[in-house]
Design a protein around this motif. Structure first.
Motif, PDB file in Angstrom:
ATOM      1  N   PHE A  82       0.885  -1.099   0.060  1.00 11.37           N
ATOM      2  CA  PHE A  82      -0.016  -0.069  -0.024  1.00 11.37           C
ATOM      3  C   PHE A  82       0.923   1.276   0.003  1.00 11.37           C
ATOM      4  O   PHE A  82       0.616   2.347  -0.647  1.00 11.37           O
ATOM      5  CB  PHE A  82      -0.900  -0.051   1.194  1.00 11.37           C
ATOM      6  CG  PHE A  82      -1.770  -1.202   1.372  1.00 11.37           C
ATOM      7  CD1 PHE A  82      -2.997  -1.161   0.466  1.00 11.37           C
ATOM      8  CD2 PHE A  82      -1.491  -2.240   2.080  1.00 11.37           C
ATOM      9  CE1 PHE A  82      -3.856  -2.159   0.647  1.00 11.37           C
ATOM     10  CE2 PHE A  82      -2.540  -3.160   2.221  1.00 11.37           C
ATOM     11  CZ  PHE A  82      -3.696  -3.394   1.354  1.00 11.37           C
TER      12      PHE A  82
ATOM     13  N   ASN B 298      -5.402   5.662  -3.138  1.00 12.76           N
ATOM     14  CA  ASN B 298      -4.096   4.926  -2.643  1.00 12.76           C
ATOM     15  C   ASN B 298      -3.966   5.607  -0.880  1.00 12.76           C
ATOM     16  O   ASN B 298      -3.498   4.895  -0.406  1.00 12.76           O
ATOM     17  CB  ASN B 298      -2.770   5.115  -3.543  1.00 12.76           C
ATOM     18  CG  ASN B 298      -2.923   4.417  -4.570  1.00 12.76           C
ATOM     19  OD1 ASN B 298      -3.732   3.443  -4.655  1.00 12.76           O
ATOM     20  ND2 ASN B 298      -2.046   4.830  -5.716  1.00 12.76           N
TER      21      ASN B 298
ATOM     22  N   GLU C 281      -6.266   3.757   1.421  1.00 12.12           N
ATOM     23  CA  GLU C 281      -6.064   2.304   1.532  1.00 12.12           C
ATOM     24  C   GLU C 281      -4.856   2.197   2.319  1.00 12.12           C
ATOM     25  O   GLU C 281      -4.820   1.459   3.457  1.00 12.12           O
ATOM     26  CB  GLU C 281      -5.578   1.622  -0.041  1.00 12.12           C
ATOM     27  CG  GLU C 281      -6.754   1.366  -0.688  1.00 12.12           C
ATOM     28  CD  GLU C 281      -6.349   0.666  -2.102  1.00 12.12           C
ATOM     29  OE1 GLU C 281      -5.347   0.679  -2.357  1.00 12.12           O
ATOM     30  OE2 GLU C 281      -7.359   0.237  -2.940  1.00 12.12           O
TER      31      GLU C 281
ATOM     32  N   SER D 195      -5.953   3.086   5.854  1.00  6.50           N
ATOM     33  CA  SER D 195      -6.522   1.972   6.550  1.00  6.50           C
ATOM     34  C   SER D 195      -5.534   0.776   6.882  1.00  6.50           C
ATOM     35  O   SER D 195      -5.877   0.131   8.102  1.00  6.50           O
ATOM     36  CB  SER D 195      -7.702   1.339   5.585  1.00  6.50           C
ATOM     37  OG  SER D 195      -8.394   0.217   6.175  1.00  6.50           O
TER      38      SER D 195
END
Length: 580
Positions: free
Chosen positions: A138, A191, A194, A197
């Motif tokens: 990520f 991005n 993500e 998270s």
């Protein structure tokens, strides 16, 4: 002998516990480097968004004939050179291009915080065993997308600064640049979400907070209730759903009131309770989160977002929300910073003794800022004729549209007493509300006075709302009151920035009752003789009938219009000044 073994055993346990705590805290600090990178990039992202929008506007306004004055960007607006001690240290970044005299283009200075934060993260990522390995995919996607947006924006900078629009038939090259911007803005946003998270999940699983510092964690739980609402609201706005705005607005106002009430219930145990003007205390940072939020997001639900050519109304609304949200995140992270004893020590080194600082604290994960939304579309919204007024304007907006051009000079009392009872926050909220309705032909200046006098804004067109909002949001009140210096600064400002065709007005905003000395009265008379209106907007406590009557007569005799906000709503008073 038994007692010695016991103490040795107990000592080993304590030592082991301290080591685990230090290891855990250091790990979370490394995770916070990623958040710091995201927040540093958000500043670049914001500037690049406005550059892309400006190119869109320039293309639209030049659709019939190229007008070069419309084409500008970061590179052309900050076209000077910059040099300072140890600037050579920044030359290691390929994005920084020094000249032979060791100077760098001024616009590149805005990249440095992002580049330094990226370098810190890449160093950790390059180690064989590091804290980022679990969410490295990520992180790498995020880094690749931010680098791609940077490269795309460099192409925009070159296009504008080299005036390539002169030979760009049909603006085909510009359209291609903006399409690419739209792609990478979207990629960066996705991005970043993500990555955030993954970061939160990793930290919660491997490094949950210790059970210590109960007051700090209880306060953070309160703040998180508001942050959760704001995140849900943001998600819907990004998806172009504004139907629940009133619901979310009501909820954050409710949480705000509850948070300020809870402040007196449990944070009284923390050091410095009642020290309202010390930014080092947990209590102060908790309270700042709520009081500052009132001027940063309360205006959003009642705002209108006029559609600009080529720009979706929903996109403009979302990005206005982002600006406020990111300011709230700064206050949220300031609260979290106190959880790191090392940060607390550095911050409070000037004012607190070592015995007052708990360096063995509970380091917590910070929150990232949001990225702006940019979508390029070639659909043309025809601009309204100059003489027409949109039919959906509110009564207040209609009055603004019909008024003569105004230059409002806010002469703002920034002494400590303005912090009490939310006076300063209330003023900020209403000043922002007025600016949101004002036009490009209107101007705003802000002069603050306490022990000294400062110019925060100087004759800025009211269509530069982002810049104006940021300046208003960062007004702070501290120190004593010196109104004469304030009027001296205003007189000097208007000597060079008086609006020649329109209304110039000075708004003295204060919670104090001033007996003006001879020098200040002379300055006031000079302003009036130069056709500059002067208003006194009183923000203080209610006055008795006799006192209020004498108060009114004093300023009427001086030719000053008095508005007492105990008798007239501040919003209404500001609107009257802006439309008379």
């Amino acid at each position: 002998m038994t007692s010695i073994k016991y103490f040795l055993f107990a000592g080993c346990i304590i030592f082991s516990t301290v080591c685990r705590a230090q290891k855990r805290n250091q790990a979370v600090r490394e995770l916070n480097h990623v958040v710091e990178l995201m927040n540093a990039f958000s500043l670049c992202n914001q500037d690049w968004y406005f550059d892309a929008v400006q190119l869109q506007k320039a293309m639209n306004r030049s659709s019939q004939k190229v007008n070069e004055s419309y084409f500008y960007c970061s590179k052309t607006q900050h076209s000077g050179l910059l040099s300072y001690t140890n600037i050579e240290q920044t030359f290691r970044f390929k994005e920084i291009t020094p000249n032979a005299q060791n100077q760098i283009p001024a616009y590149q200075a805005d990249y440095i915080p992002w580049l330094e934060a990226r370098e810190t993260v890449l160093k950790v990522l390059s180690k064989p065993k590091n804290e980022y390995s679990a969410f490295a995919p990520f992180l790498n996607k995020y880094l690749a997308s931010t680098d791609s947006l940077y490269a795309t924006h460099e192409a925009l900078n070159e296009y504008v600064s080299e005036k390539k629009f002169r030979s760009d038939k049909g603006f085909e090259t510009a359209k291609s640049i903006l399409r690419t911007h739209g792609r990478w803005f979207r990629e960066c946003y996705v991005n970043s979400k993500e990555l955030d998270s993954a970061l939160v999940d990793y930290c919660n699983f491997h490094y949950p907070p210790f059970g210590t510092h109960k007051e700090l964690q209880q306060g953070l739980q309160e703040l998180n209730l508001t942050m959760i609402v704001l995140m849900k609201w943001e998600k819907e706005l990004y998806a172009e759903n504004m139907s629940n705005t009133a619901k979310y607005d009501a909820r954050i106002r409710q949480l705000n009131a509850e948070g300020l009430k809870n402040d007196s219930l449990y944070l009284y145990k923390t050091r410095g309770y009642g020290v309202l003007h010390s930014g080092f205390w947990l209590h102060t940072r908790y309270r700042t989160f709520y009081t500052s939020m009132q001027s940063r997001i309360y205006w959003f639900a009642s705002s209108r977002f006029p559609s600009e050519p080529y720009l979706k109304q929903s996109q403009q609304a979302y990005n206005d929300f982002v600006r406020s949200y990111n300011a709230i995140v700064e206050d949220y992270n300031d609260y979290i910073a106190i959880a790191d004893g090392l940060t607390f020590r550095k911050t409070s080194d000037c004012c607190l003794s070592p015995s007052e600082i708990d360096t063995n604290q509970n380091v917590l994960l910070m929150a990232p800022k949001l990225l702006y939304k940019f979508e390029y579309t070639e659909e043309i919204n025809e601009p309204l004729p100059k003489d027409s007024v949109p039919s959906n304007l509110s009564k207040e907006e209609l009055l603004i549209q019909q008024a003569a051009p105004h230059h409002l000079v806010y002469l703002l009392d920034a002494s400590s007493s303005m912090n009490e009872s939310g006076k300063l926050s209330h003023l900020k909220e209403n000043a922002v509300n007025l600016v949101n309705m004002q036009r490009e032909i209107d101007r705003i200046s802000i002069v603050t006075f306490s022990g000294k006098s400062d110019i925060l804004l100087q004759s800025v067109p009211c269509n530069q709302k982002k810049h104006i909002h940021e300046k208003i949001e960062h007004i702070h009140a501290f120190g004593q009151t010196n109104i004469q210096r304030g009027f001296e600064t205003v007189k000097s400002l208007l000597a060079s920035d008086k609006l020649e065709k329109g209304v110039n007005a000075v708004l003295l905003l204060t919670d104090g009752e001033f007996l003006l000395n001879a020098e200040t009265q002379a300055l006031l008379n000079q302003l009036k003789s130069d056709s500059i209106a002067v208003y006194f907007i009183y923000l203080g406590k209610p006055l008795g009938k006799k006192q209020a009557k004498a108060f009114q007569k004093t300023y009427t005799d001086m030719g000053v219009v008095l508005y007492d906000t105990n008798k007239i709503d501040l919003k209404e008073a500001l609107l009257k000044v802006a439309t008379q």
